[in-house]
Design a protein around this motif. Structure first.
Motif, PDB file in Angstrom:
ATOM      1  N   HIS A  59       1.076  -0.974  -0.182  1.00 18.23           N
ATOM      2  CA  HIS A  59      -0.088   0.272   0.402  1.00 18.23           C
ATOM      3  C   HIS A  59       0.703   0.756  -0.037  1.00 18.23           C
ATOM      4  O   HIS A  59       1.929   1.161   0.234  1.00 18.23           O
ATOM      5  CB  HIS A  59      -0.914  -0.016   1.451  1.00 18.23           C
ATOM      6  CG  HIS A  59      -1.673   1.079   1.425  1.00 18.23           C
ATOM      7  ND1 HIS A  59      -1.804   2.548   1.704  1.00 18.23           N
ATOM      8  CD2 HIS A  59      -3.434   1.319   0.681  1.00 18.23           C
ATOM      9  CE1 HIS A  59      -2.817   3.126   1.586  1.00 18.23           C
ATOM     10  NE2 HIS A  59      -3.736   2.400   1.260  1.00 18.23           N
ATOM     11  N   ASP A  95     -11.998   0.009   0.706  1.00 20.21           N
ATOM     12  CA  ASP A  95     -10.363   0.194   0.315  1.00 20.21           C
ATOM     13  C   ASP A  95      -9.945   0.361  -0.787  1.00 20.21           C
ATOM     14  O   ASP A  95      -9.994  -1.534  -1.767  1.00 20.21           O
ATOM     15  CB  ASP A  95      -9.784  -1.148   1.241  1.00 20.21           C
ATOM     16  CG  ASP A  95      -8.206  -0.246   2.331  1.00 20.21           C
ATOM     17  OD1 ASP A  95      -8.135   0.838   2.567  1.00 20.21           O
ATOM     18  OD2 ASP A  95      -7.676  -0.940   1.906  1.00 20.21           O
ATOM     19  N   ARG A  96      -9.083   1.262  -1.157  1.00 18.19           N
ATOM     20  CA  ARG A  96      -8.625   1.650  -2.552  1.00 18.19           C
ATOM     21  C   ARG A  96      -9.931   1.029  -3.330  1.00 18.19           C
ATOM     22  O   ARG A  96      -8.522   0.086  -4.539  1.00 18.19           O
ATOM     23  CB  ARG A  96      -7.333   0.413  -2.798  1.00 18.19           C
ATOM     24  CG  ARG A  96      -6.522  -0.161  -1.174  1.00 18.19           C
ATOM     25  CD  ARG A  96      -4.853   0.750  -2.022  1.00 18.19           C
ATOM     26  NE  ARG A  96      -4.550   0.887  -2.617  1.00 18.19           N
ATOM     27  CZ  ARG A  96      -3.023   1.549  -3.507  1.00 18.19           C
ATOM     28  NH1 ARG A  96      -2.227   0.219  -3.418  1.00 18.19           N
ATOM     29  NH2 ARG A  96      -3.121   2.248  -3.841  1.00 18.19           N
ATOM     30  N   LEU A 106      -8.714  -7.877   3.479  1.00 19.60           N
ATOM     31  CA  LEU A 106      -8.403  -6.684   4.290  1.00 19.60           C
ATOM     32  C   LEU A 106      -8.433  -6.885   5.856  1.00 19.60           C
ATOM     33  O   LEU A 106      -9.189  -7.955   6.581  1.00 19.60           O
ATOM     34  CB  LEU A 106      -8.848  -5.330   4.183  1.00 19.60           C
ATOM     35  CG  LEU A 106      -9.098  -4.353   3.441  1.00 19.60           C
ATOM     36  CD1 LEU A 106      -9.971  -3.489   3.433  1.00 19.60           C
ATOM     37  CD2 LEU A 106      -7.713  -4.412   2.716  1.00 19.60           C
ATOM     38  N   ASN A 108      -7.816  -6.076   9.878  1.00 22.65           N
ATOM     39  CA  ASN A 108      -7.278  -4.661  10.440  1.00 22.65           C
ATOM     40  C   ASN A 108      -7.621  -5.691  11.771  1.00 22.65           C
ATOM     41  O   ASN A 108      -7.807  -6.354  12.779  1.00 22.65           O
ATOM     42  CB  ASN A 108      -9.156  -3.800  10.073  1.00 22.65           C
ATOM     43  CG  ASN A 108      -8.841  -3.020   9.202  1.00 22.65           C
ATOM     44  OD1 ASN A 108      -7.514  -2.132   9.188  1.00 22.65           O
ATOM     45  ND2 ASN A 108      -9.118  -3.460   8.312  1.00 22.65           N
ATOM     46  N   ASN A 217     -13.524  -7.298   1.447  1.00 24.54           N
ATOM     47  CA  ASN A 217     -13.533  -6.108   1.123  1.00 24.54           C
ATOM     48  C   ASN A 217     -14.181  -5.865  -0.468  1.00 24.54           C
ATOM     49  O   ASN A 217     -14.559  -4.672  -0.742  1.00 24.54           O
ATOM     50  CB  ASN A 217     -12.541  -5.454   0.213  1.00 24.54           C
ATOM     51  CG  ASN A 217     -11.774  -3.882  -0.060  1.00 24.54           C
ATOM     52  OD1 ASN A 217     -12.328  -3.552   0.659  1.00 24.54           O
ATOM     53  ND2 ASN A 217     -10.922  -3.181  -0.790  1.00 24.54           N
ATOM     54  N   ARG A 235      -2.946  -2.294   9.503  1.00 22.70           N
ATOM     55  CA  ARG A 235      -3.773  -3.295   7.980  1.00 22.70           C
ATOM     56  C   ARG A 235      -3.079  -3.969   7.739  1.00 22.70           C
ATOM     57  O   ARG A 235      -1.954  -3.279   6.571  1.00 22.70           O
ATOM     58  CB  ARG A 235      -4.752  -1.882   7.082  1.00 22.70           C
ATOM     59  CG  ARG A 235      -5.208  -2.420   6.130  1.00 22.70           C
ATOM     60  CD  ARG A 235      -6.054  -1.047   5.730  1.00 22.70           C
ATOM     61  NE  ARG A 235      -4.605  -0.199   5.213  1.00 22.70           N
ATOM     62  CZ  ARG A 235      -5.157   1.304   4.724  1.00 22.70           C
ATOM     63  NH1 ARG A 235      -6.277   1.726   4.238  1.00 22.70           N
ATOM     64  NH2 ARG A 235      -3.978   1.563   4.292  1.00 22.70           N
TER      65      ARG A 235
END
Length: 259
Positions: A59, A95-96, A106, A108, A217, A235
């Motif tokens: 990331h 996310d993204r 993901l 977390n 995700n 993450r």
């Protein structure tokens, strides 16, 4: 099953350690699209978990192990794409979402919980799609058009909020905060309906230090409430091992949790 909260074991934590209980995590991901866990204390622990589940993805804000530390960074104030590094609320999102292929999973992990606030929020995109179809079909139609949204400074992704996969068997939800994307006029109007339905489906959970989750995700939106004090989350994005898991919203049900 209609709503996830109707099953007693939905919020049960998988106790993970070494070796990682990969089969149990994958079973819950297949059934619910999300798996809560406890028993991991630091970045090395979630790196091991991520490697057991698939390929670890870097990331722009991650370290050399592809772990992103999500906590307040004062230099991030005022940037819509850096809201995660403030104490402000973070609307539920993918996310993204700007990438051609967002991370499928993901992890977390909460390592420090805030003094007040900071609860994690979740919206099941499968249930969101179903309720939009029932309550606001015109809004769903607008959000499913190929010009519904553009994300990224160079419009890296332009397409529907609910994007069909290449094989046509599933949908991938792509949702960023409204101020971080460019929406068609019809989709911008439809977002009001989407937010109303999402509010009805939002699940709010306060994770303690040592608790975390693995989330699909491509199916779930996630975010957090505003907080006071220090809060630290770790993450990692993951691409599952080939053949281990199908992610996204299944066309078979088009809503609600499924197995």
């Amino acid at each position: 099953m209609d709503l996830l909260c109707s099953e007693k074991d939905f919020l049960d934590n998988v106790s993970v350690g070494c070796p990682v209980r990969t089969v149990e995590i994958l079973t819950r991901l297949t059934r619910y699209g999300i798996a809560f866990f406890r028993g991991v204390d630091d970045a090395s622990g979630i790196v091991k978990m991520a490697q057991a589940l698939g390929t670890v993805l870097p990331h722009p804000d991650s370290d050399t192990n592809s772990v992103t530390v999500i906590t307040e960074r004062r230099e991030s104030a005022g940037s819509p794409l850096a809201a995660g590094f403030t104490r402000s609320a973070l609307p539920s999102h993918t996310d993204r979402a700007d990438l051609p292929s967002p991370p499928a999973l993901l992890i977390n992990l909460c390592t420090v919980q805030a003094d007040s606030g900071g609860e994690s929020i979740f919206v099941d995109g499968s249930a969101l799609h179903r309720l939009l179809a029932a309550r606001a079909p015109r809004a769903l139609h607008a959000l499913s058009q190929p010009d519904a949204v553009s994300y990224g400074n160079s419009r890296i992704y332009t397409g529907p909020v609910f994007e069909p996969t290449g094989d046509g068997r599933r949908l991938v939800i792509r949702m960023w905060p409204q101020n971080a994307g460019r929406f068609s006029r019809a989709a911008e109007v439809a977002l009001r309906e989407l937010r109303q339905v999402a509010a009805d489906l939002t699940l709010t959970i306060r994770l303690e230090a040592g608790q975390g989750y693995v989330v699909d995700n491509h199916r779930w939106l996630h975010g957090r409430l505003a907080y006071i004090g220090n809060r630290v989350m770790l993450r990692i994005g993951i691409e599952p091992h080939p053949g281990s898991l199908e992610t996204g919203i299944s066309f078979a049900t088009q809503g609600g949790a499924q197995g």
